[in-house]
Enzyme design. Sequence first.
Site, PDB file in Angstrom:
ATOM      1  N   GLY A  17      45.008  41.323  41.794  1.00  0.00           N
ATOM      2  CA  GLY A  17      44.689  40.001  42.342  1.00  0.00           C
ATOM      3  C   GLY A  17      44.013  40.016  43.695  1.00  0.00           C
ATOM      4  N   ASN A  19      40.807  39.915  44.360  1.00  0.00           N
ATOM      5  CA  ASN A  19      39.745  38.892  44.409  1.00  0.00           C
ATOM      6  C   ASN A  19      40.346  37.502  44.582  1.00  0.00           C
ATOM      7  OD1 ASN A  19      36.805  39.788  44.032  1.00  0.00           O
ATOM      8  ND2 ASN A  19      37.914  41.127  42.612  1.00  0.00           N
ATOM      9  N   MET A  95      41.611  40.562  32.230  1.00  0.00           N
ATOM     10  CA  MET A  95      41.144  41.654  31.384  1.00  0.00           C
ATOM     11  C   MET A  95      41.266  41.360  29.892  1.00  0.00           C
ATOM     12  SD  MET A  95      40.067  43.379  33.819  1.00  0.00           S
ATOM     13  CE  MET A  95      39.580  44.998  33.241  1.00  0.00           C
ATOM     14  N   ILE A  97      39.393  39.408  26.513  1.00  0.00           N
ATOM     15  CA  ILE A  97      38.145  38.796  26.055  1.00  0.00           C
ATOM     16  C   ILE A  97      38.443  37.400  25.517  1.00  0.00           C
ATOM     17  CG2 ILE A  97      36.293  38.987  24.349  1.00  0.00           C
ATOM     18  CD1 ILE A  97      36.472  42.035  24.782  1.00  0.00           C
ATOM     19  N   LEU A  98      37.684  36.434  25.993  1.00  0.00           N
ATOM     20  CA  LEU A  98      37.927  35.040  25.618  1.00  0.00           C
ATOM     21  C   LEU A  98      37.112  34.670  24.381  1.00  0.00           C
ATOM     22  CD1 LEU A  98      37.811  33.643  29.253  1.00  0.00           C
ATOM     23  CD2 LEU A  98      39.846  33.820  27.804  1.00  0.00           C
ATOM     24  N   ASN A 112      32.844  34.711  36.082  1.00  0.00           N
ATOM     25  CA  ASN A 112      33.559  35.986  36.108  1.00  0.00           C
ATOM     26  C   ASN A 112      32.926  36.888  37.158  1.00  0.00           C
ATOM     27  OD1 ASN A 112      35.252  38.163  35.162  1.00  0.00           O
ATOM     28  ND2 ASN A 112      33.468  39.011  34.102  1.00  0.00           N
ATOM     29  N   HIS A 114      32.280  40.905  37.801  1.00  0.00           N
ATOM     30  CA  HIS A 114      32.271  42.163  37.056  1.00  0.00           C
ATOM     31  C   HIS A 114      31.804  43.283  37.987  1.00  0.00           C
ATOM     32  CE1 HIS A 114      32.034  44.828  33.625  1.00  0.00           C
ATOM     33  NE2 HIS A 114      30.867  45.226  34.087  1.00  0.00           N
TER      34      HIS A 114
HETATM   35  C1  GAR Z   1      37.817  43.873  40.007  1.00  0.00           C
HETATM   36  O1  GAR Z   1      37.108  45.012  40.400  1.00  0.00           O
HETATM   37  C2  GAR Z   1      37.014  43.060  39.013  1.00  0.00           C
HETATM   38  O2  GAR Z   1      35.646  43.068  39.255  1.00  0.00           O
HETATM   39  C3  GAR Z   1      37.336  43.803  37.728  1.00  0.00           C
HETATM   40  O3  GAR Z   1      38.696  44.119  37.827  1.00  0.00           O
HETATM   41  C4  GAR Z   1      39.048  44.268  39.189  1.00  0.00           C
HETATM   42  C5  GAR Z   1      40.212  43.356  39.475  1.00  0.00           C
HETATM   43  O4  GAR Z   1      40.710  43.571  40.764  1.00  0.00           O
HETATM   44  N1  GAR Z   1      37.042  43.002  36.594  1.00  0.00           N
HETATM   45  C6  GAR Z   1      36.651  43.502  35.435  1.00  0.00           C
HETATM   46  O5  GAR Z   1      36.505  44.688  35.225  1.00  0.00           O
HETATM   47  C7  GAR Z   1      36.394  42.462  34.360  1.00  0.00           C
HETATM   48  N2  GAR Z   1      35.699  43.036  33.277  1.00  0.00           N
HETATM   49  P1  GAR Z   1      41.614  42.496  41.473  1.00  0.00           P
HETATM   50  O6  GAR Z   1      42.744  42.144  40.486  1.00  0.00           O
HETATM   51  O7  GAR Z   1      42.143  43.178  42.675  1.00  0.00           O
HETATM   52  O8  GAR Z   1      40.767  41.303  41.802  1.00  0.00           O
END
Ligand code: GAR
Length: 193
Positions: A17, A19, A95, A97-98, A112, A114
């Site tokens: 979490g 982000n 994580m 897929i919707l 999103n 990525h």
């Molecule tokens: C982040 O790096 C995000 O970009 C990635 O997962 C991580 C989550 O970190 N997302 C994906 O790979 C989606 N396909 P966080 O929980 O610390 O935000």
Amino acid sequence: MVTTPRKKLAVLISGRGSNMEAILASTRNKDFPAKIAIVISDNADAKGLETAIKAGIEARKFERKDYSDKANHEAAIMKAIDQSGADIICLAGYMRILSADFTKAYEGRLINIHPSLLPKFKGLDTHQRAIDAGETEHGCTVHFVNPEMDGGEIIAQAKVPVLADDTADTLSARVLIEEHKLYSSVIADLAKA
Ligand code: GAR
């Protein structure tokens, strides 16, 4: 003075979490045009859920195992999003897929982040794949979500160099710093539009 109400965000997470925390930090600035209305996780152990609760934000878990099928799981999440009044739905390390039904229901307001410069490296393990491919630049992308995984319209990207001695961990840490800045900046733009 006329003040415009802040747009409401639903933030969907599956784990750490960071982000979501960066978005939360941005919303503490009174000039930021959005606030988090709800944090939703498909993982009861997500660290981000605790962070949201400590911040006094509605935080709800919807684990897939508690629902008979994907449609019911998504329906419960959509109900929570709709009840929160969210204007913008932000996937932040979510994580799962919707379905097309889900993405179509929130078309144009479901985004999103990525960890790659899309369209390169859709899917998982993006940092190691960028290193293995000999990329000299890597980064992150915020995009609208459509039924194609990591395939929706690109809104913004941030780049970082790939250094000769990078590992997936060092590279992902460099990208993550940019993710945290980029996501809030895109959300602010969308919230003001
Ligand atoms: C982040 O790096 C995000 O970009 C990635 O997962 C991580 C989550 O970190 N997302 C994906 O790979 C989606 N396909 P966080 O929980 O610390 O935000």
